[in-house]
Each structure stands twice: as C-alpha cells, then as structure tokens.
Design a protein around this motif. Sequence first.
Motif, PDB file in Angstrom:
ATOM      1  N   GLN B  85       0.826  -1.209   0.000  1.00  0.00           N
ATOM      2  CA  GLN B  85       0.000   0.000   0.000  1.00  0.00           C
ATOM      3  C   GLN B  85       0.857   1.255   0.000  1.00  0.00           C
ATOM      4  OE1 GLN B  85      -3.562  -0.156   2.767  1.00  0.00           O
ATOM      5  NE2 GLN B  85      -2.369  -1.878   3.508  1.00  0.00           N
ATOM      6  N   VAL B 101      -0.920   4.991   0.224  1.00  0.00           N
ATOM      7  CA  VAL B 101      -1.895   5.075   1.303  1.00  0.00           C
ATOM      8  C   VAL B 101      -1.175   5.629   2.529  1.00  0.00           C
ATOM      9  CG1 VAL B 101      -3.548   3.744   2.657  1.00  0.00           C
ATOM     10  CG2 VAL B 101      -3.043   3.070   0.314  1.00  0.00           C
ATOM     11  N   SER B 105      -3.475   4.560   7.916  1.00  0.00           N
ATOM     12  CA  SER B 105      -4.525   3.835   7.205  1.00  0.00           C
ATOM     13  C   SER B 105      -3.989   2.523   6.647  1.00  0.00           C
ATOM     14  CB  SER B 105      -5.075   4.713   6.086  1.00  0.00           C
ATOM     15  OG  SER B 105      -5.942   3.968   5.274  1.00  0.00           O
ATOM     16  N   THR B 109      -5.356  -1.164   7.598  1.00  0.00           N
ATOM     17  CA  THR B 109      -5.858  -2.086   6.578  1.00  0.00           C
ATOM     18  C   THR B 109      -5.059  -3.389   6.583  1.00  0.00           C
ATOM     19  OG1 THR B 109      -6.565  -0.225   5.251  1.00  0.00           O
ATOM     20  CG2 THR B 109      -6.337  -2.326   4.117  1.00  0.00           C
ATOM     21  N   TYR B 122     -10.925   2.664   4.195  1.00  0.00           N
ATOM     22  CA  TYR B 122     -10.562   3.370   2.973  1.00  0.00           C
ATOM     23  C   TYR B 122     -11.711   3.262   1.971  1.00  0.00           C
ATOM     24  CZ  TYR B 122     -10.286  -1.403   1.563  1.00  0.00           C
ATOM     25  OH  TYR B 122     -10.646  -2.702   1.321  1.00  0.00           O
ATOM     26  N   THR B 127      -8.607   4.669  -3.632  1.00  0.00           N
ATOM     27  CA  THR B 127      -7.452   4.467  -2.765  1.00  0.00           C
ATOM     28  C   THR B 127      -6.514   3.377  -3.234  1.00  0.00           C
ATOM     29  OG1 THR B 127      -8.950   4.996  -0.945  1.00  0.00           O
ATOM     30  CG2 THR B 127      -6.763   4.218  -0.357  1.00  0.00           C
ATOM     31  N   ASN B 258     -16.204   1.569  -2.189  1.00  0.00           N
ATOM     32  CA  ASN B 258     -16.543   2.141  -0.892  1.00  0.00           C
ATOM     33  C   ASN B 258     -17.878   1.622  -0.382  1.00  0.00           C
ATOM     34  OD1 ASN B 258     -16.128   3.921   1.325  1.00  0.00           O
ATOM     35  ND2 ASN B 258     -17.634   5.311   0.430  1.00  0.00           N
ATOM     36  N   ASP B 505     -11.263   7.071   9.378  1.00  0.00           N
ATOM     37  CA  ASP B 505      -9.965   7.080   8.706  1.00  0.00           C
ATOM     38  C   ASP B 505      -9.120   8.230   9.243  1.00  0.00           C
ATOM     39  OD1 ASP B 505      -7.867   6.480   7.104  1.00  0.00           O
ATOM     40  OD2 ASP B 505      -8.835   7.023   5.211  1.00  0.00           O
ATOM     41  N   ASN B 510      -7.699   4.752  13.357  1.00  0.00           N
ATOM     42  CA  ASN B 510      -6.902   3.738  12.670  1.00  0.00           C
ATOM     43  C   ASN B 510      -6.016   2.979  13.663  1.00  0.00           C
ATOM     44  OD1 ASN B 510      -7.764   3.848  10.002  1.00  0.00           O
ATOM     45  ND2 ASN B 510      -6.451   5.594   9.524  1.00  0.00           N
TER      46      ASN B 510
END
Lengths: 193, 589
Positions: B85, B101, B105, B109, B122, B127, B258, B505, B510
């Motif tokens: 990421q 990213v 975050s 993730t 996200y 993203t 999303n 986020d 997070n």
Amino acid sequence: MRLLFRQSVSLLLIMTLLTGVLYPLLCTGLAQALFPRQADGSLIIRHGQIVGSRLIGQSFTSPAYFWGRPSATSPGPYNADASSGSNLGPTNPALRRAVERRIAALRAADPDNTASIPVDLVTASGSGLDPDISPAAAEYQLSRVAESRHLAPAIVQRMITASTRGRTFGVLGERRVNVLELNLRLDGLWPKH
Amino acid sequence: MTRNDLLQMTVYLIALLLLVKPLGAYMARVFADTPTGMTRLGAPVERRLFRLCGIRADEEMDWKRYALALLIFNILGLLVLYALQRMQQWLPLNPQHLGAVSPDSAMNTAISFASNTNWQGYAGESTMSYFTDLLGLTVQNFLSAASGIAVLLAVIRGFARRNADKVGNFWVDLTRATLYVLLPLALLLALALSSQGVIQNFRPYVQAHVLQQTRAQVDGALVTGTPAGARTQLLPMGPAASQIAIKQLGTNGGGFFNANSAHPFENPTPLSNFLEMLALLLIPAALCYTFGEMVGDRRQGWALLATMTLIFVPLMVGCVAAEQAGNPALHGLAVNQQAGPLQAGGNMEGKEVRFGIADSGIWATATTAASNGSVNAMHDSFTPLGGLVPMWLMQLGEVIYGGVGSGLYGMLAFAVVAVFIAGLMVGRTPEYLGKKIEAYEMKMASLVVLIPCALVVIGTAIAVMCKSGLAGMANPGAHGFSEVLYAFSSAGNNNGSAFAGLSADTPFYNTLLGACMFIARYPLMIGMLAIAGSLAGKKRVPASSGTLPTHTPLFVVLLALTVIVVGALTFLPALALGPIAESLMATGH
C-alpha cells in the motif's frame, strides 16, 4: 525459528502467485470469454458514445425525465467514482429535513400530483448509484413526464412496463424499474425489438 | 412484515442448510487426507509446492510450534500488505495513478485484512491500485480465512486424539484449505457473479457521457455535480469479481468499492445478492458438519449448528421486521412507507431498490453473525432496533456461524464454558467429547470469551472520553454513541462492518481499532491452540451415566443461553445508552 521463517517466506510467495496472480487472471480470462459485456461494466453505447452503464444510475432533474433515487455521493449526486450512502441515523433531524426538501422538489415539478410519495423516491440509496426505482415511484412520476413530453400516458406506461424487472424466480429481491433504460426509451435511444 | 419477507428468509435458510452436509463431508475428507477428486488433481501441485518451500508434510507440530508458524506467517503477510500500500505509486497496474496510502490507514488495513476483519477504513475506488487489490488484499482474503480453518483443525485434532503431543502441520492445513476449499469455491462464485454483471477487467476507469447534466440542490444553492462539472460520469473498473467471491466465502468483507456490496458493480442483481449471502455463511456452517465427522460423532456437529441457528433465526426475523415497519421519524410527511405490490416500503434510507427490505435485513444479520462485515445496505441508517441486531450479534463474540474456522473454535470455547457451568451445577468434573475439562482449559476458554468483550467496552470508553474520538461521530445524540460502540464491537470481534458515518480514517481510530483487531485475533488463536495441545495429551474418558450428553436439545439450549447471557450481561448497559435509548426517543414523540 529460522526454518519456520524460511518456510513462511517461500509459502507466502507461492500463495501470492497462486491466489493473487493466477486466480484473478483465470477469473478475468474466463469472465471475458464467457460474459464480456458484463465483465466490462454493462456499458450502453449509442452512436459510438458510451452513455453510461445499465447498472449505474445517473442524476435526472428535468421534469421530462424520470428521476432516480436521491444520491448522497459527493461532491455531486451519482458520482460513480465515490460511491457512498448518506449514513444519516434514523432519528437525525437532518434526515427529516432532507426528506422534506425532496418532497418539496417533487411537488414543485408536479404541483397537481397530491398522492403520497413512495419512500424510495425521497430516501438516499446505499451506494448513491442505485440504478432502479420501485414501480410505485415510476407510477408517481408518470403524469409529469407524459405531460412535459406531450405523450399519451398509455405510451409512457408501456415504456415503464418494458423497463421493469420482476423478482428473480418470483421470489428473490424486489420489482424494480431501471431509470436509465426508461429515460433512454423516452429519448428513442433504446433499441426496439 | 410481508409474505415475501418470510418467503425469502425461508428460502435462504433452507438453501444454506441443504449445502451444509455435502460441503462439510467434502471438507472432512480433504482435511482427513482421504482422497477426493479434487485432492487427486491437486496432489502434484501440492507435492511440488511443499518441496519448493522445504516443508515435510508428514512432520507434525506440537501446539507451540503450530502457533509460532501461524504467527510468523500472518505477521509476514501483514507487513507485505503494508509495504504494497505504501509503495503502490511505483508499482504497475495503477491506471488511475493513485498515490501511497497514509501510514496509519495502511497499517490499519494490513492488520484488518490479515486478521480476517476487513474493516474498511478506505474508499476502494479512490485508494487502492489494482496491484494492491490483487497481490495484497485478495491474497490476504484467502490466507486469513485459511489460517482460521487451520486453527480449527488443530482444535478438532485436540479433541479427537488421545495421549498425543502433536496437533498437525500448519503449512499443510493452510495449503489444503486454500487449494481444495477456498480456491475452487471462489472460482465458481466469481464466474457466477460476473455473469450477473460484477466487473472483472484491468481497464482504466471509463468516461461516460450522461443523458442530463448533473445538478443538485444542496440547501437551496444549485451546485453542478460530477467533479468534471460537465455531462460526464467516471465509471470505476477493475478485477472486482475475483476479490468479491473470496471476500464473501472467506468471511472477509472488505469491499472493492466504498459502498461494498450495495454497489451495483459488486452486487448487481437479486441473484448475485442471493449467492453472496449464501457464500457468507456457507463455510462456517458446513464446518460444523466437518467437525462432527472428524471427532467421530456427527451429532456433536449438528448440535453446534442447531445452537447457532437457534440464535440466528429470531434475530434475522427481528431485524427484517424492524426495517419493514419503517422509520417513525418520517411520520406526518407525505411519504408512503407501506409495503405493497409496487414497492417494498419500509425504511429505505441507505438501501437499494433491487434488494428492498428482506434482502437487506437478511444480509445485515448474516454478515454480523458471521464475522464477514460486508454490507449491502448502510447499517448506520437502519432503525434503532434494526441496527441493534447486527451490533449485538457481533458482541456475542462472532460465534453464531462466525468467521471461517474462528466462528466454530469460538463456539467450542463457549461449549467448554457451558459444560463447566453444567458440571458446577451437578458437582462433577466437566467433560466434553470424552475429554476432561480442567482448570487450564477453563482459564484459556475464559480468556477467549472475555478478551473481545474487554476490547469492545474499553475501546468504546476510551473513544468517548477523547476529543479525537468524539470528533468522528457523524450523527447527534444516542446514535453518535452507537456509531462508536458499533466500531469497537466490529474491530474487537474481527467483523469489519461499520456504522459508516463515523469518520474512522483518522490516526486516532486507525490506531486504536487496529490494535483491537490484532488483539481480538492472535491471542485468541493462541489460547485455542493451547487448549488443543492440552486436550490432545489427555486420554479419553468413556461416557458414563453421569456424563452430560452434548448432542441433545438440552445441551443446545444450555449452550445458546451461555452465549446469550455473556453477551447480554456485558453489553446491556452500553446498548441501553445507544440503540435502546434512540429507539425509545424515536417512538416517544
């Protein structure tokens, strides 16, 4: 410990190739061969131009078109690059205000219609891209669209019926009218069979 | 509630239960190393794979080595996903040129996908590059599910073996779960989904020229819609079907887009919705049968499945009924919320027309009963009681079907607690499946049951005492508190769904939610493996007249009550401040 680490690294590598490269490539190959139109987004092409996807709703505000669900995407409605619901809680005063505003807009476009409004026409969809409205929401708008297009209501009714899908196997999901398909029919852009 | 609501719930349950035995029996054969068509096909691949990795398939591990292998493998996967990421802007398959990213975050993730939570902090379409989707997210969707199955297999061996010191080989279990269960099912589902319109391609996003220029009234002012401000709509593309198939089957739940499975490209038709809902509970339910088969008494597996179904059904009916009744806050407006032949009616805010009320309610219940967490409607906009159902199902510890593997081993921890309670009542040493349950097993089972409870309560308390925690709430009043409680219920039980209005986020959420997800996963796995190791070493006590049979309706009720009492006692006060308070306020005026 060192052995476990070495085994971890190599197994992760192979699993990544298997599930992260081979598997999606196989899916893509098969899907593109068997269902190419669906795998590419069910796009609608008219006169060489992509006018949208059958699955993704568009924003309609003109009285001559059927309107879709309210959309909570930002910065504007039906932004397909930013799917989102409103996430307004059921008791949030902002939800009631939004519904009141939508009722006022529907009434302003069609002052003679005093029927109570189907709920899906005044509440935002989960994705912000809902392509459908309920048959009730289409019926509610029929007279407005027919009038502003100088069409006989029976003709518009036939177009609604043609754009309506029933429950799958008579059980699953809900009856629904695809708004983009219906509006393309109104514009004479939907192929007749 | 309408007749079709009832019909859809019935059809769903029957289809699910019909698949339990065939899939459960197949998995039992795969994991017991009995040849099947699939394993014969895969044997050469498997042999070569083990040789390449220097793995000896016949070499078993004791529980500590098993746990160590699991931890190393999972943390390695987590770090790779984090790195992908952070570096995606330099990697290929990024047609939209998405940037790196953010660190918090990306870490959230990474933990989220490795721990099978798949909390979605996200927005996928804006993203994650296709490269991250495939080599990061899709891979962890498979491996986290396979890790859950592996731990379950070790626990089953603990019950099935006697006087043994080994619980299996983690590499073999993980590989077989992936090769013979997850991959073939995912391939079938991905194809079925793409036939319905779920996209599967590597194209850049497509510019469509829409029929009418986008306009919207926002508080009286006219704004022009799409970012381009013209008559265009940017349609996202990508390899969605392959990721969504395993997201549903592996009780993962992190969406490609999303809006998750509310998005028409993720879930376009009632049929795709039905298949995704079925996939959601399929493996966790079938594993109950596998369990019965592998411990040599199928009735034990059916009893656990019956317990889960007994709790699931009334909650599903309750959720659908609450949503079908509509939102009382809209009373007095010219809005028709009545169900009829032309509309589903009910509380349609945050729901899609093709799914209506029944499919949204069934999904919400199933996704939180399993630790899946994908959504096809926005739970934040559910009625107070409709939203209470998914929240409480997570708080029950994700054992009503639960996650792939993790649901059943969680339920087995509850079973240990239940026989202990029964043992206390009659004054006998408790036994389960012929194994004496002693202080060590009880301590571990209690930890497994109580750690998630503590994470939810403490996490929520910290968040509502901090400015940065309160700042995330999107809705005023009791509902804002519900958003925070829901987030920690989700992270603390590895579910991953959200009352998504919460702005999570942020570095604060997070980090805190990331920590909860990690602790809810790995210490619990270690606790269960410790139980497995201890049980494997014990001899089998023959059943006597004083043994509590654990396949009877009596035990089913006892186990269900144990699960419910723990969930109710721990969370009733918090629920009273959130959904219950909101419900009273909604109907009060």
